[in-house]
Design an enzyme around this catalytic site. Structure first.
Site, short mmCIF file in Angstrom:
data_model
loop_
_atom_site.label_atom_id
_atom_site.label_comp_id
_atom_site.label_asym_id
_atom_site.label_seq_id
_atom_site.Cartn_x
_atom_site.Cartn_y
_atom_site.Cartn_z
N ASP A 67 0.68 -1.23 -0.02
CA ASP A 67 0.16 -0.07 0.04
C ASP A 67 0.99 1.19 -0.16
OD1 ASP A 67 0.73 -0.22 2.53
OD2 ASP A 67 -1.09 -0.81 3.57
N ASN A 136 -7.15 -2.65 14.71
CA ASN A 136 -8.56 -2.99 14.28
C ASN A 136 -8.63 -4.08 13.50
OD1 ASN A 136 -7.54 -1.76 11.89
ND2 ASN A 136 -9.09 -0.09 11.80
N HIS A 138 -6.79 -4.63 10.43
CA HIS A 138 -6.88 -4.43 8.98
C HIS A 138 -5.73 -5.18 8.46
CE1 HIS A 138 -4.62 -0.20 9.66
NE2 HIS A 138 -3.79 -1.39 9.36
N GLU A 143 -9.65 -1.99 5.61
CA GLU A 143 -10.21 -1.40 6.89
C GLU A 143 -11.65 -2.33 7.28
OE1 GLU A 143 -8.45 0.21 8.79
OE2 GLU A 143 -8.08 2.07 8.12
C1 F6R Z 1 1.58 -1.57 6.25
C2 F6R Z 1 0.16 -2.14 6.26
C3 F6R Z 1 -0.44 -2.08 7.39
C4 F6R Z 1 0.37 -2.11 8.84
C5 F6R Z 1 -0.58 -2.20 10.03
C6 F6R Z 1 0.30 -2.20 11.39
O1 F6R Z 1 2.05 -1.66 4.74
O2 F6R Z 1 -0.29 -2.38 5.21
O3 F6R Z 1 -1.61 -2.82 7.36
O4 F6R Z 1 0.64 -3.49 8.68
O5 F6R Z 1 -1.22 -0.87 10.00
O6 F6R Z 1 1.16 -1.37 11.44
P1 F6R Z 1 2.37 -1.25 12.46
O7 F6R Z 1 3.37 -2.34 12.21
O8 F6R Z 1 2.83 0.03 12.32
O9 F6R Z 1 1.64 -1.57 13.79
#
Ligand code: F6R
Length: 241
Positions: A67, A136, A138, A143
């Site tokens: 992403d 959450n 995701h 989301e």
């Molecule tokens: C990042 C992504 C997100 C993160 C998630 C956890 O490329 O796709 O799904 O993996 O938000 O983020 P962190 O690792 O910062 O807790």
């Protein structure tokens, strides 16, 4: 879904690093699906170490990232392209033209999303997809919602995600409200998926994941339908199991 719990993120990341090493030494031209955020940083450091010691090479590796924030181009310090260069690509023997991160500032977002999905397909199967999990639940920026998109698309970030990611920005107002993300179907194109979750703020999502059901309100739970998923936790993320 196979679940592994390790004492801390170093030990947990090492399991993922060894799985990637096994792929890189056995396959001539492997494809890795990569994530950004805090979670994979230790893993990337371990891969950089292995590369320095000549245990693995990225010379023939292709990568595709999950992403990118919309509105940030790749030179922005909070963009995911910048993150990948800083945390992995600049430190290993990879050819950057083999690395793919969605363009967050294209002239047409629809075209970018379609083209990105074509890039994923042109790489053949992603051999290993690395995923983090949002507090959450995701994955990528898919989301929680009543429905989930299959392929690369534009996603409105939830307030929870904007708040969680504001730690990387000077103020919460600077966090982009939208992202371009691989969809659940894009992620399912991977042969093997490794999900990493570290820290107490992931414990609720991991507890919900342990229930014997799937829900679009907990996108990570959809991974239960994929035939080869390994969930690697530290003790904090596993603390409510
Ligand atoms: C990042 C992504 C997100 C993160 C998630 C956890 O490329 O796709 O799904 O993996 O938000 O983020 P962190 O690792 O910062 O807790």
């Amino acid at each position: 879904m196979k679940i592994i719990v390790k004492k801390d993120k170093d030990e947990a990341s090492k399991i993922a690093a060894e799985m990637i090493k096994e792929l890189l030494v056995s396959k001539e031209s492997p494809t890795l699906g990569l994530a950004t955020g805090s979670t994979p940083i230790t893993l990337y450091q371990q891969l950089i170490e292995m590369n320095k010691k000549n245990e693995i090479s990225f010379r023939n590796v292709k990568t595709v990232n999950l992403d990118e924030y919309i509105g940030l181009d790749g030179s922005h310090p909070q963009s995911y392209r910048f993150f990948m260069n800083e945390n992995l690509f600049n430190h290993v023997d990879i050819d950057k033209s083999n690395t793919h991160v969605p363009n967050g500032n294209p002239s047409s977002l629809d075209e970018e999303a379609k083209n990105y999905e074509k890039i994923i397909d042109s790489l053949g199967h992603i051999d290993i997809q690395i995923l983090g999990v949002g507090p959450n639940g995701h994955i990528g920026f898919n989301e929680p919602n009543t429905h989930l998109q299959l392929y690369t698309h534009v996603e409105d970030l939830t307030q929870t995600t904007i708040e969680a990611n504001s730690r990387f920005f000077d103020s919460i107002d600077q966090v982009p409200k939208k992202a371009i993300s691989m969809g659940i179907g894009s992620i399912f194109k991977a042969k093997k998926i490794i999900v990493l979750a570290f820290g107490k703020n992931k414990a609720d999502a991991i507890k919900d994941l342990s229930h014997d059901e799937i829900s679009t309100n907990l996108p990570v739970s959809i991974l239960k339908l994929h035939p080869d998923v390994t969930l690697i936790l530290d003790e904090d993320a596993a603390s409510l199991l």
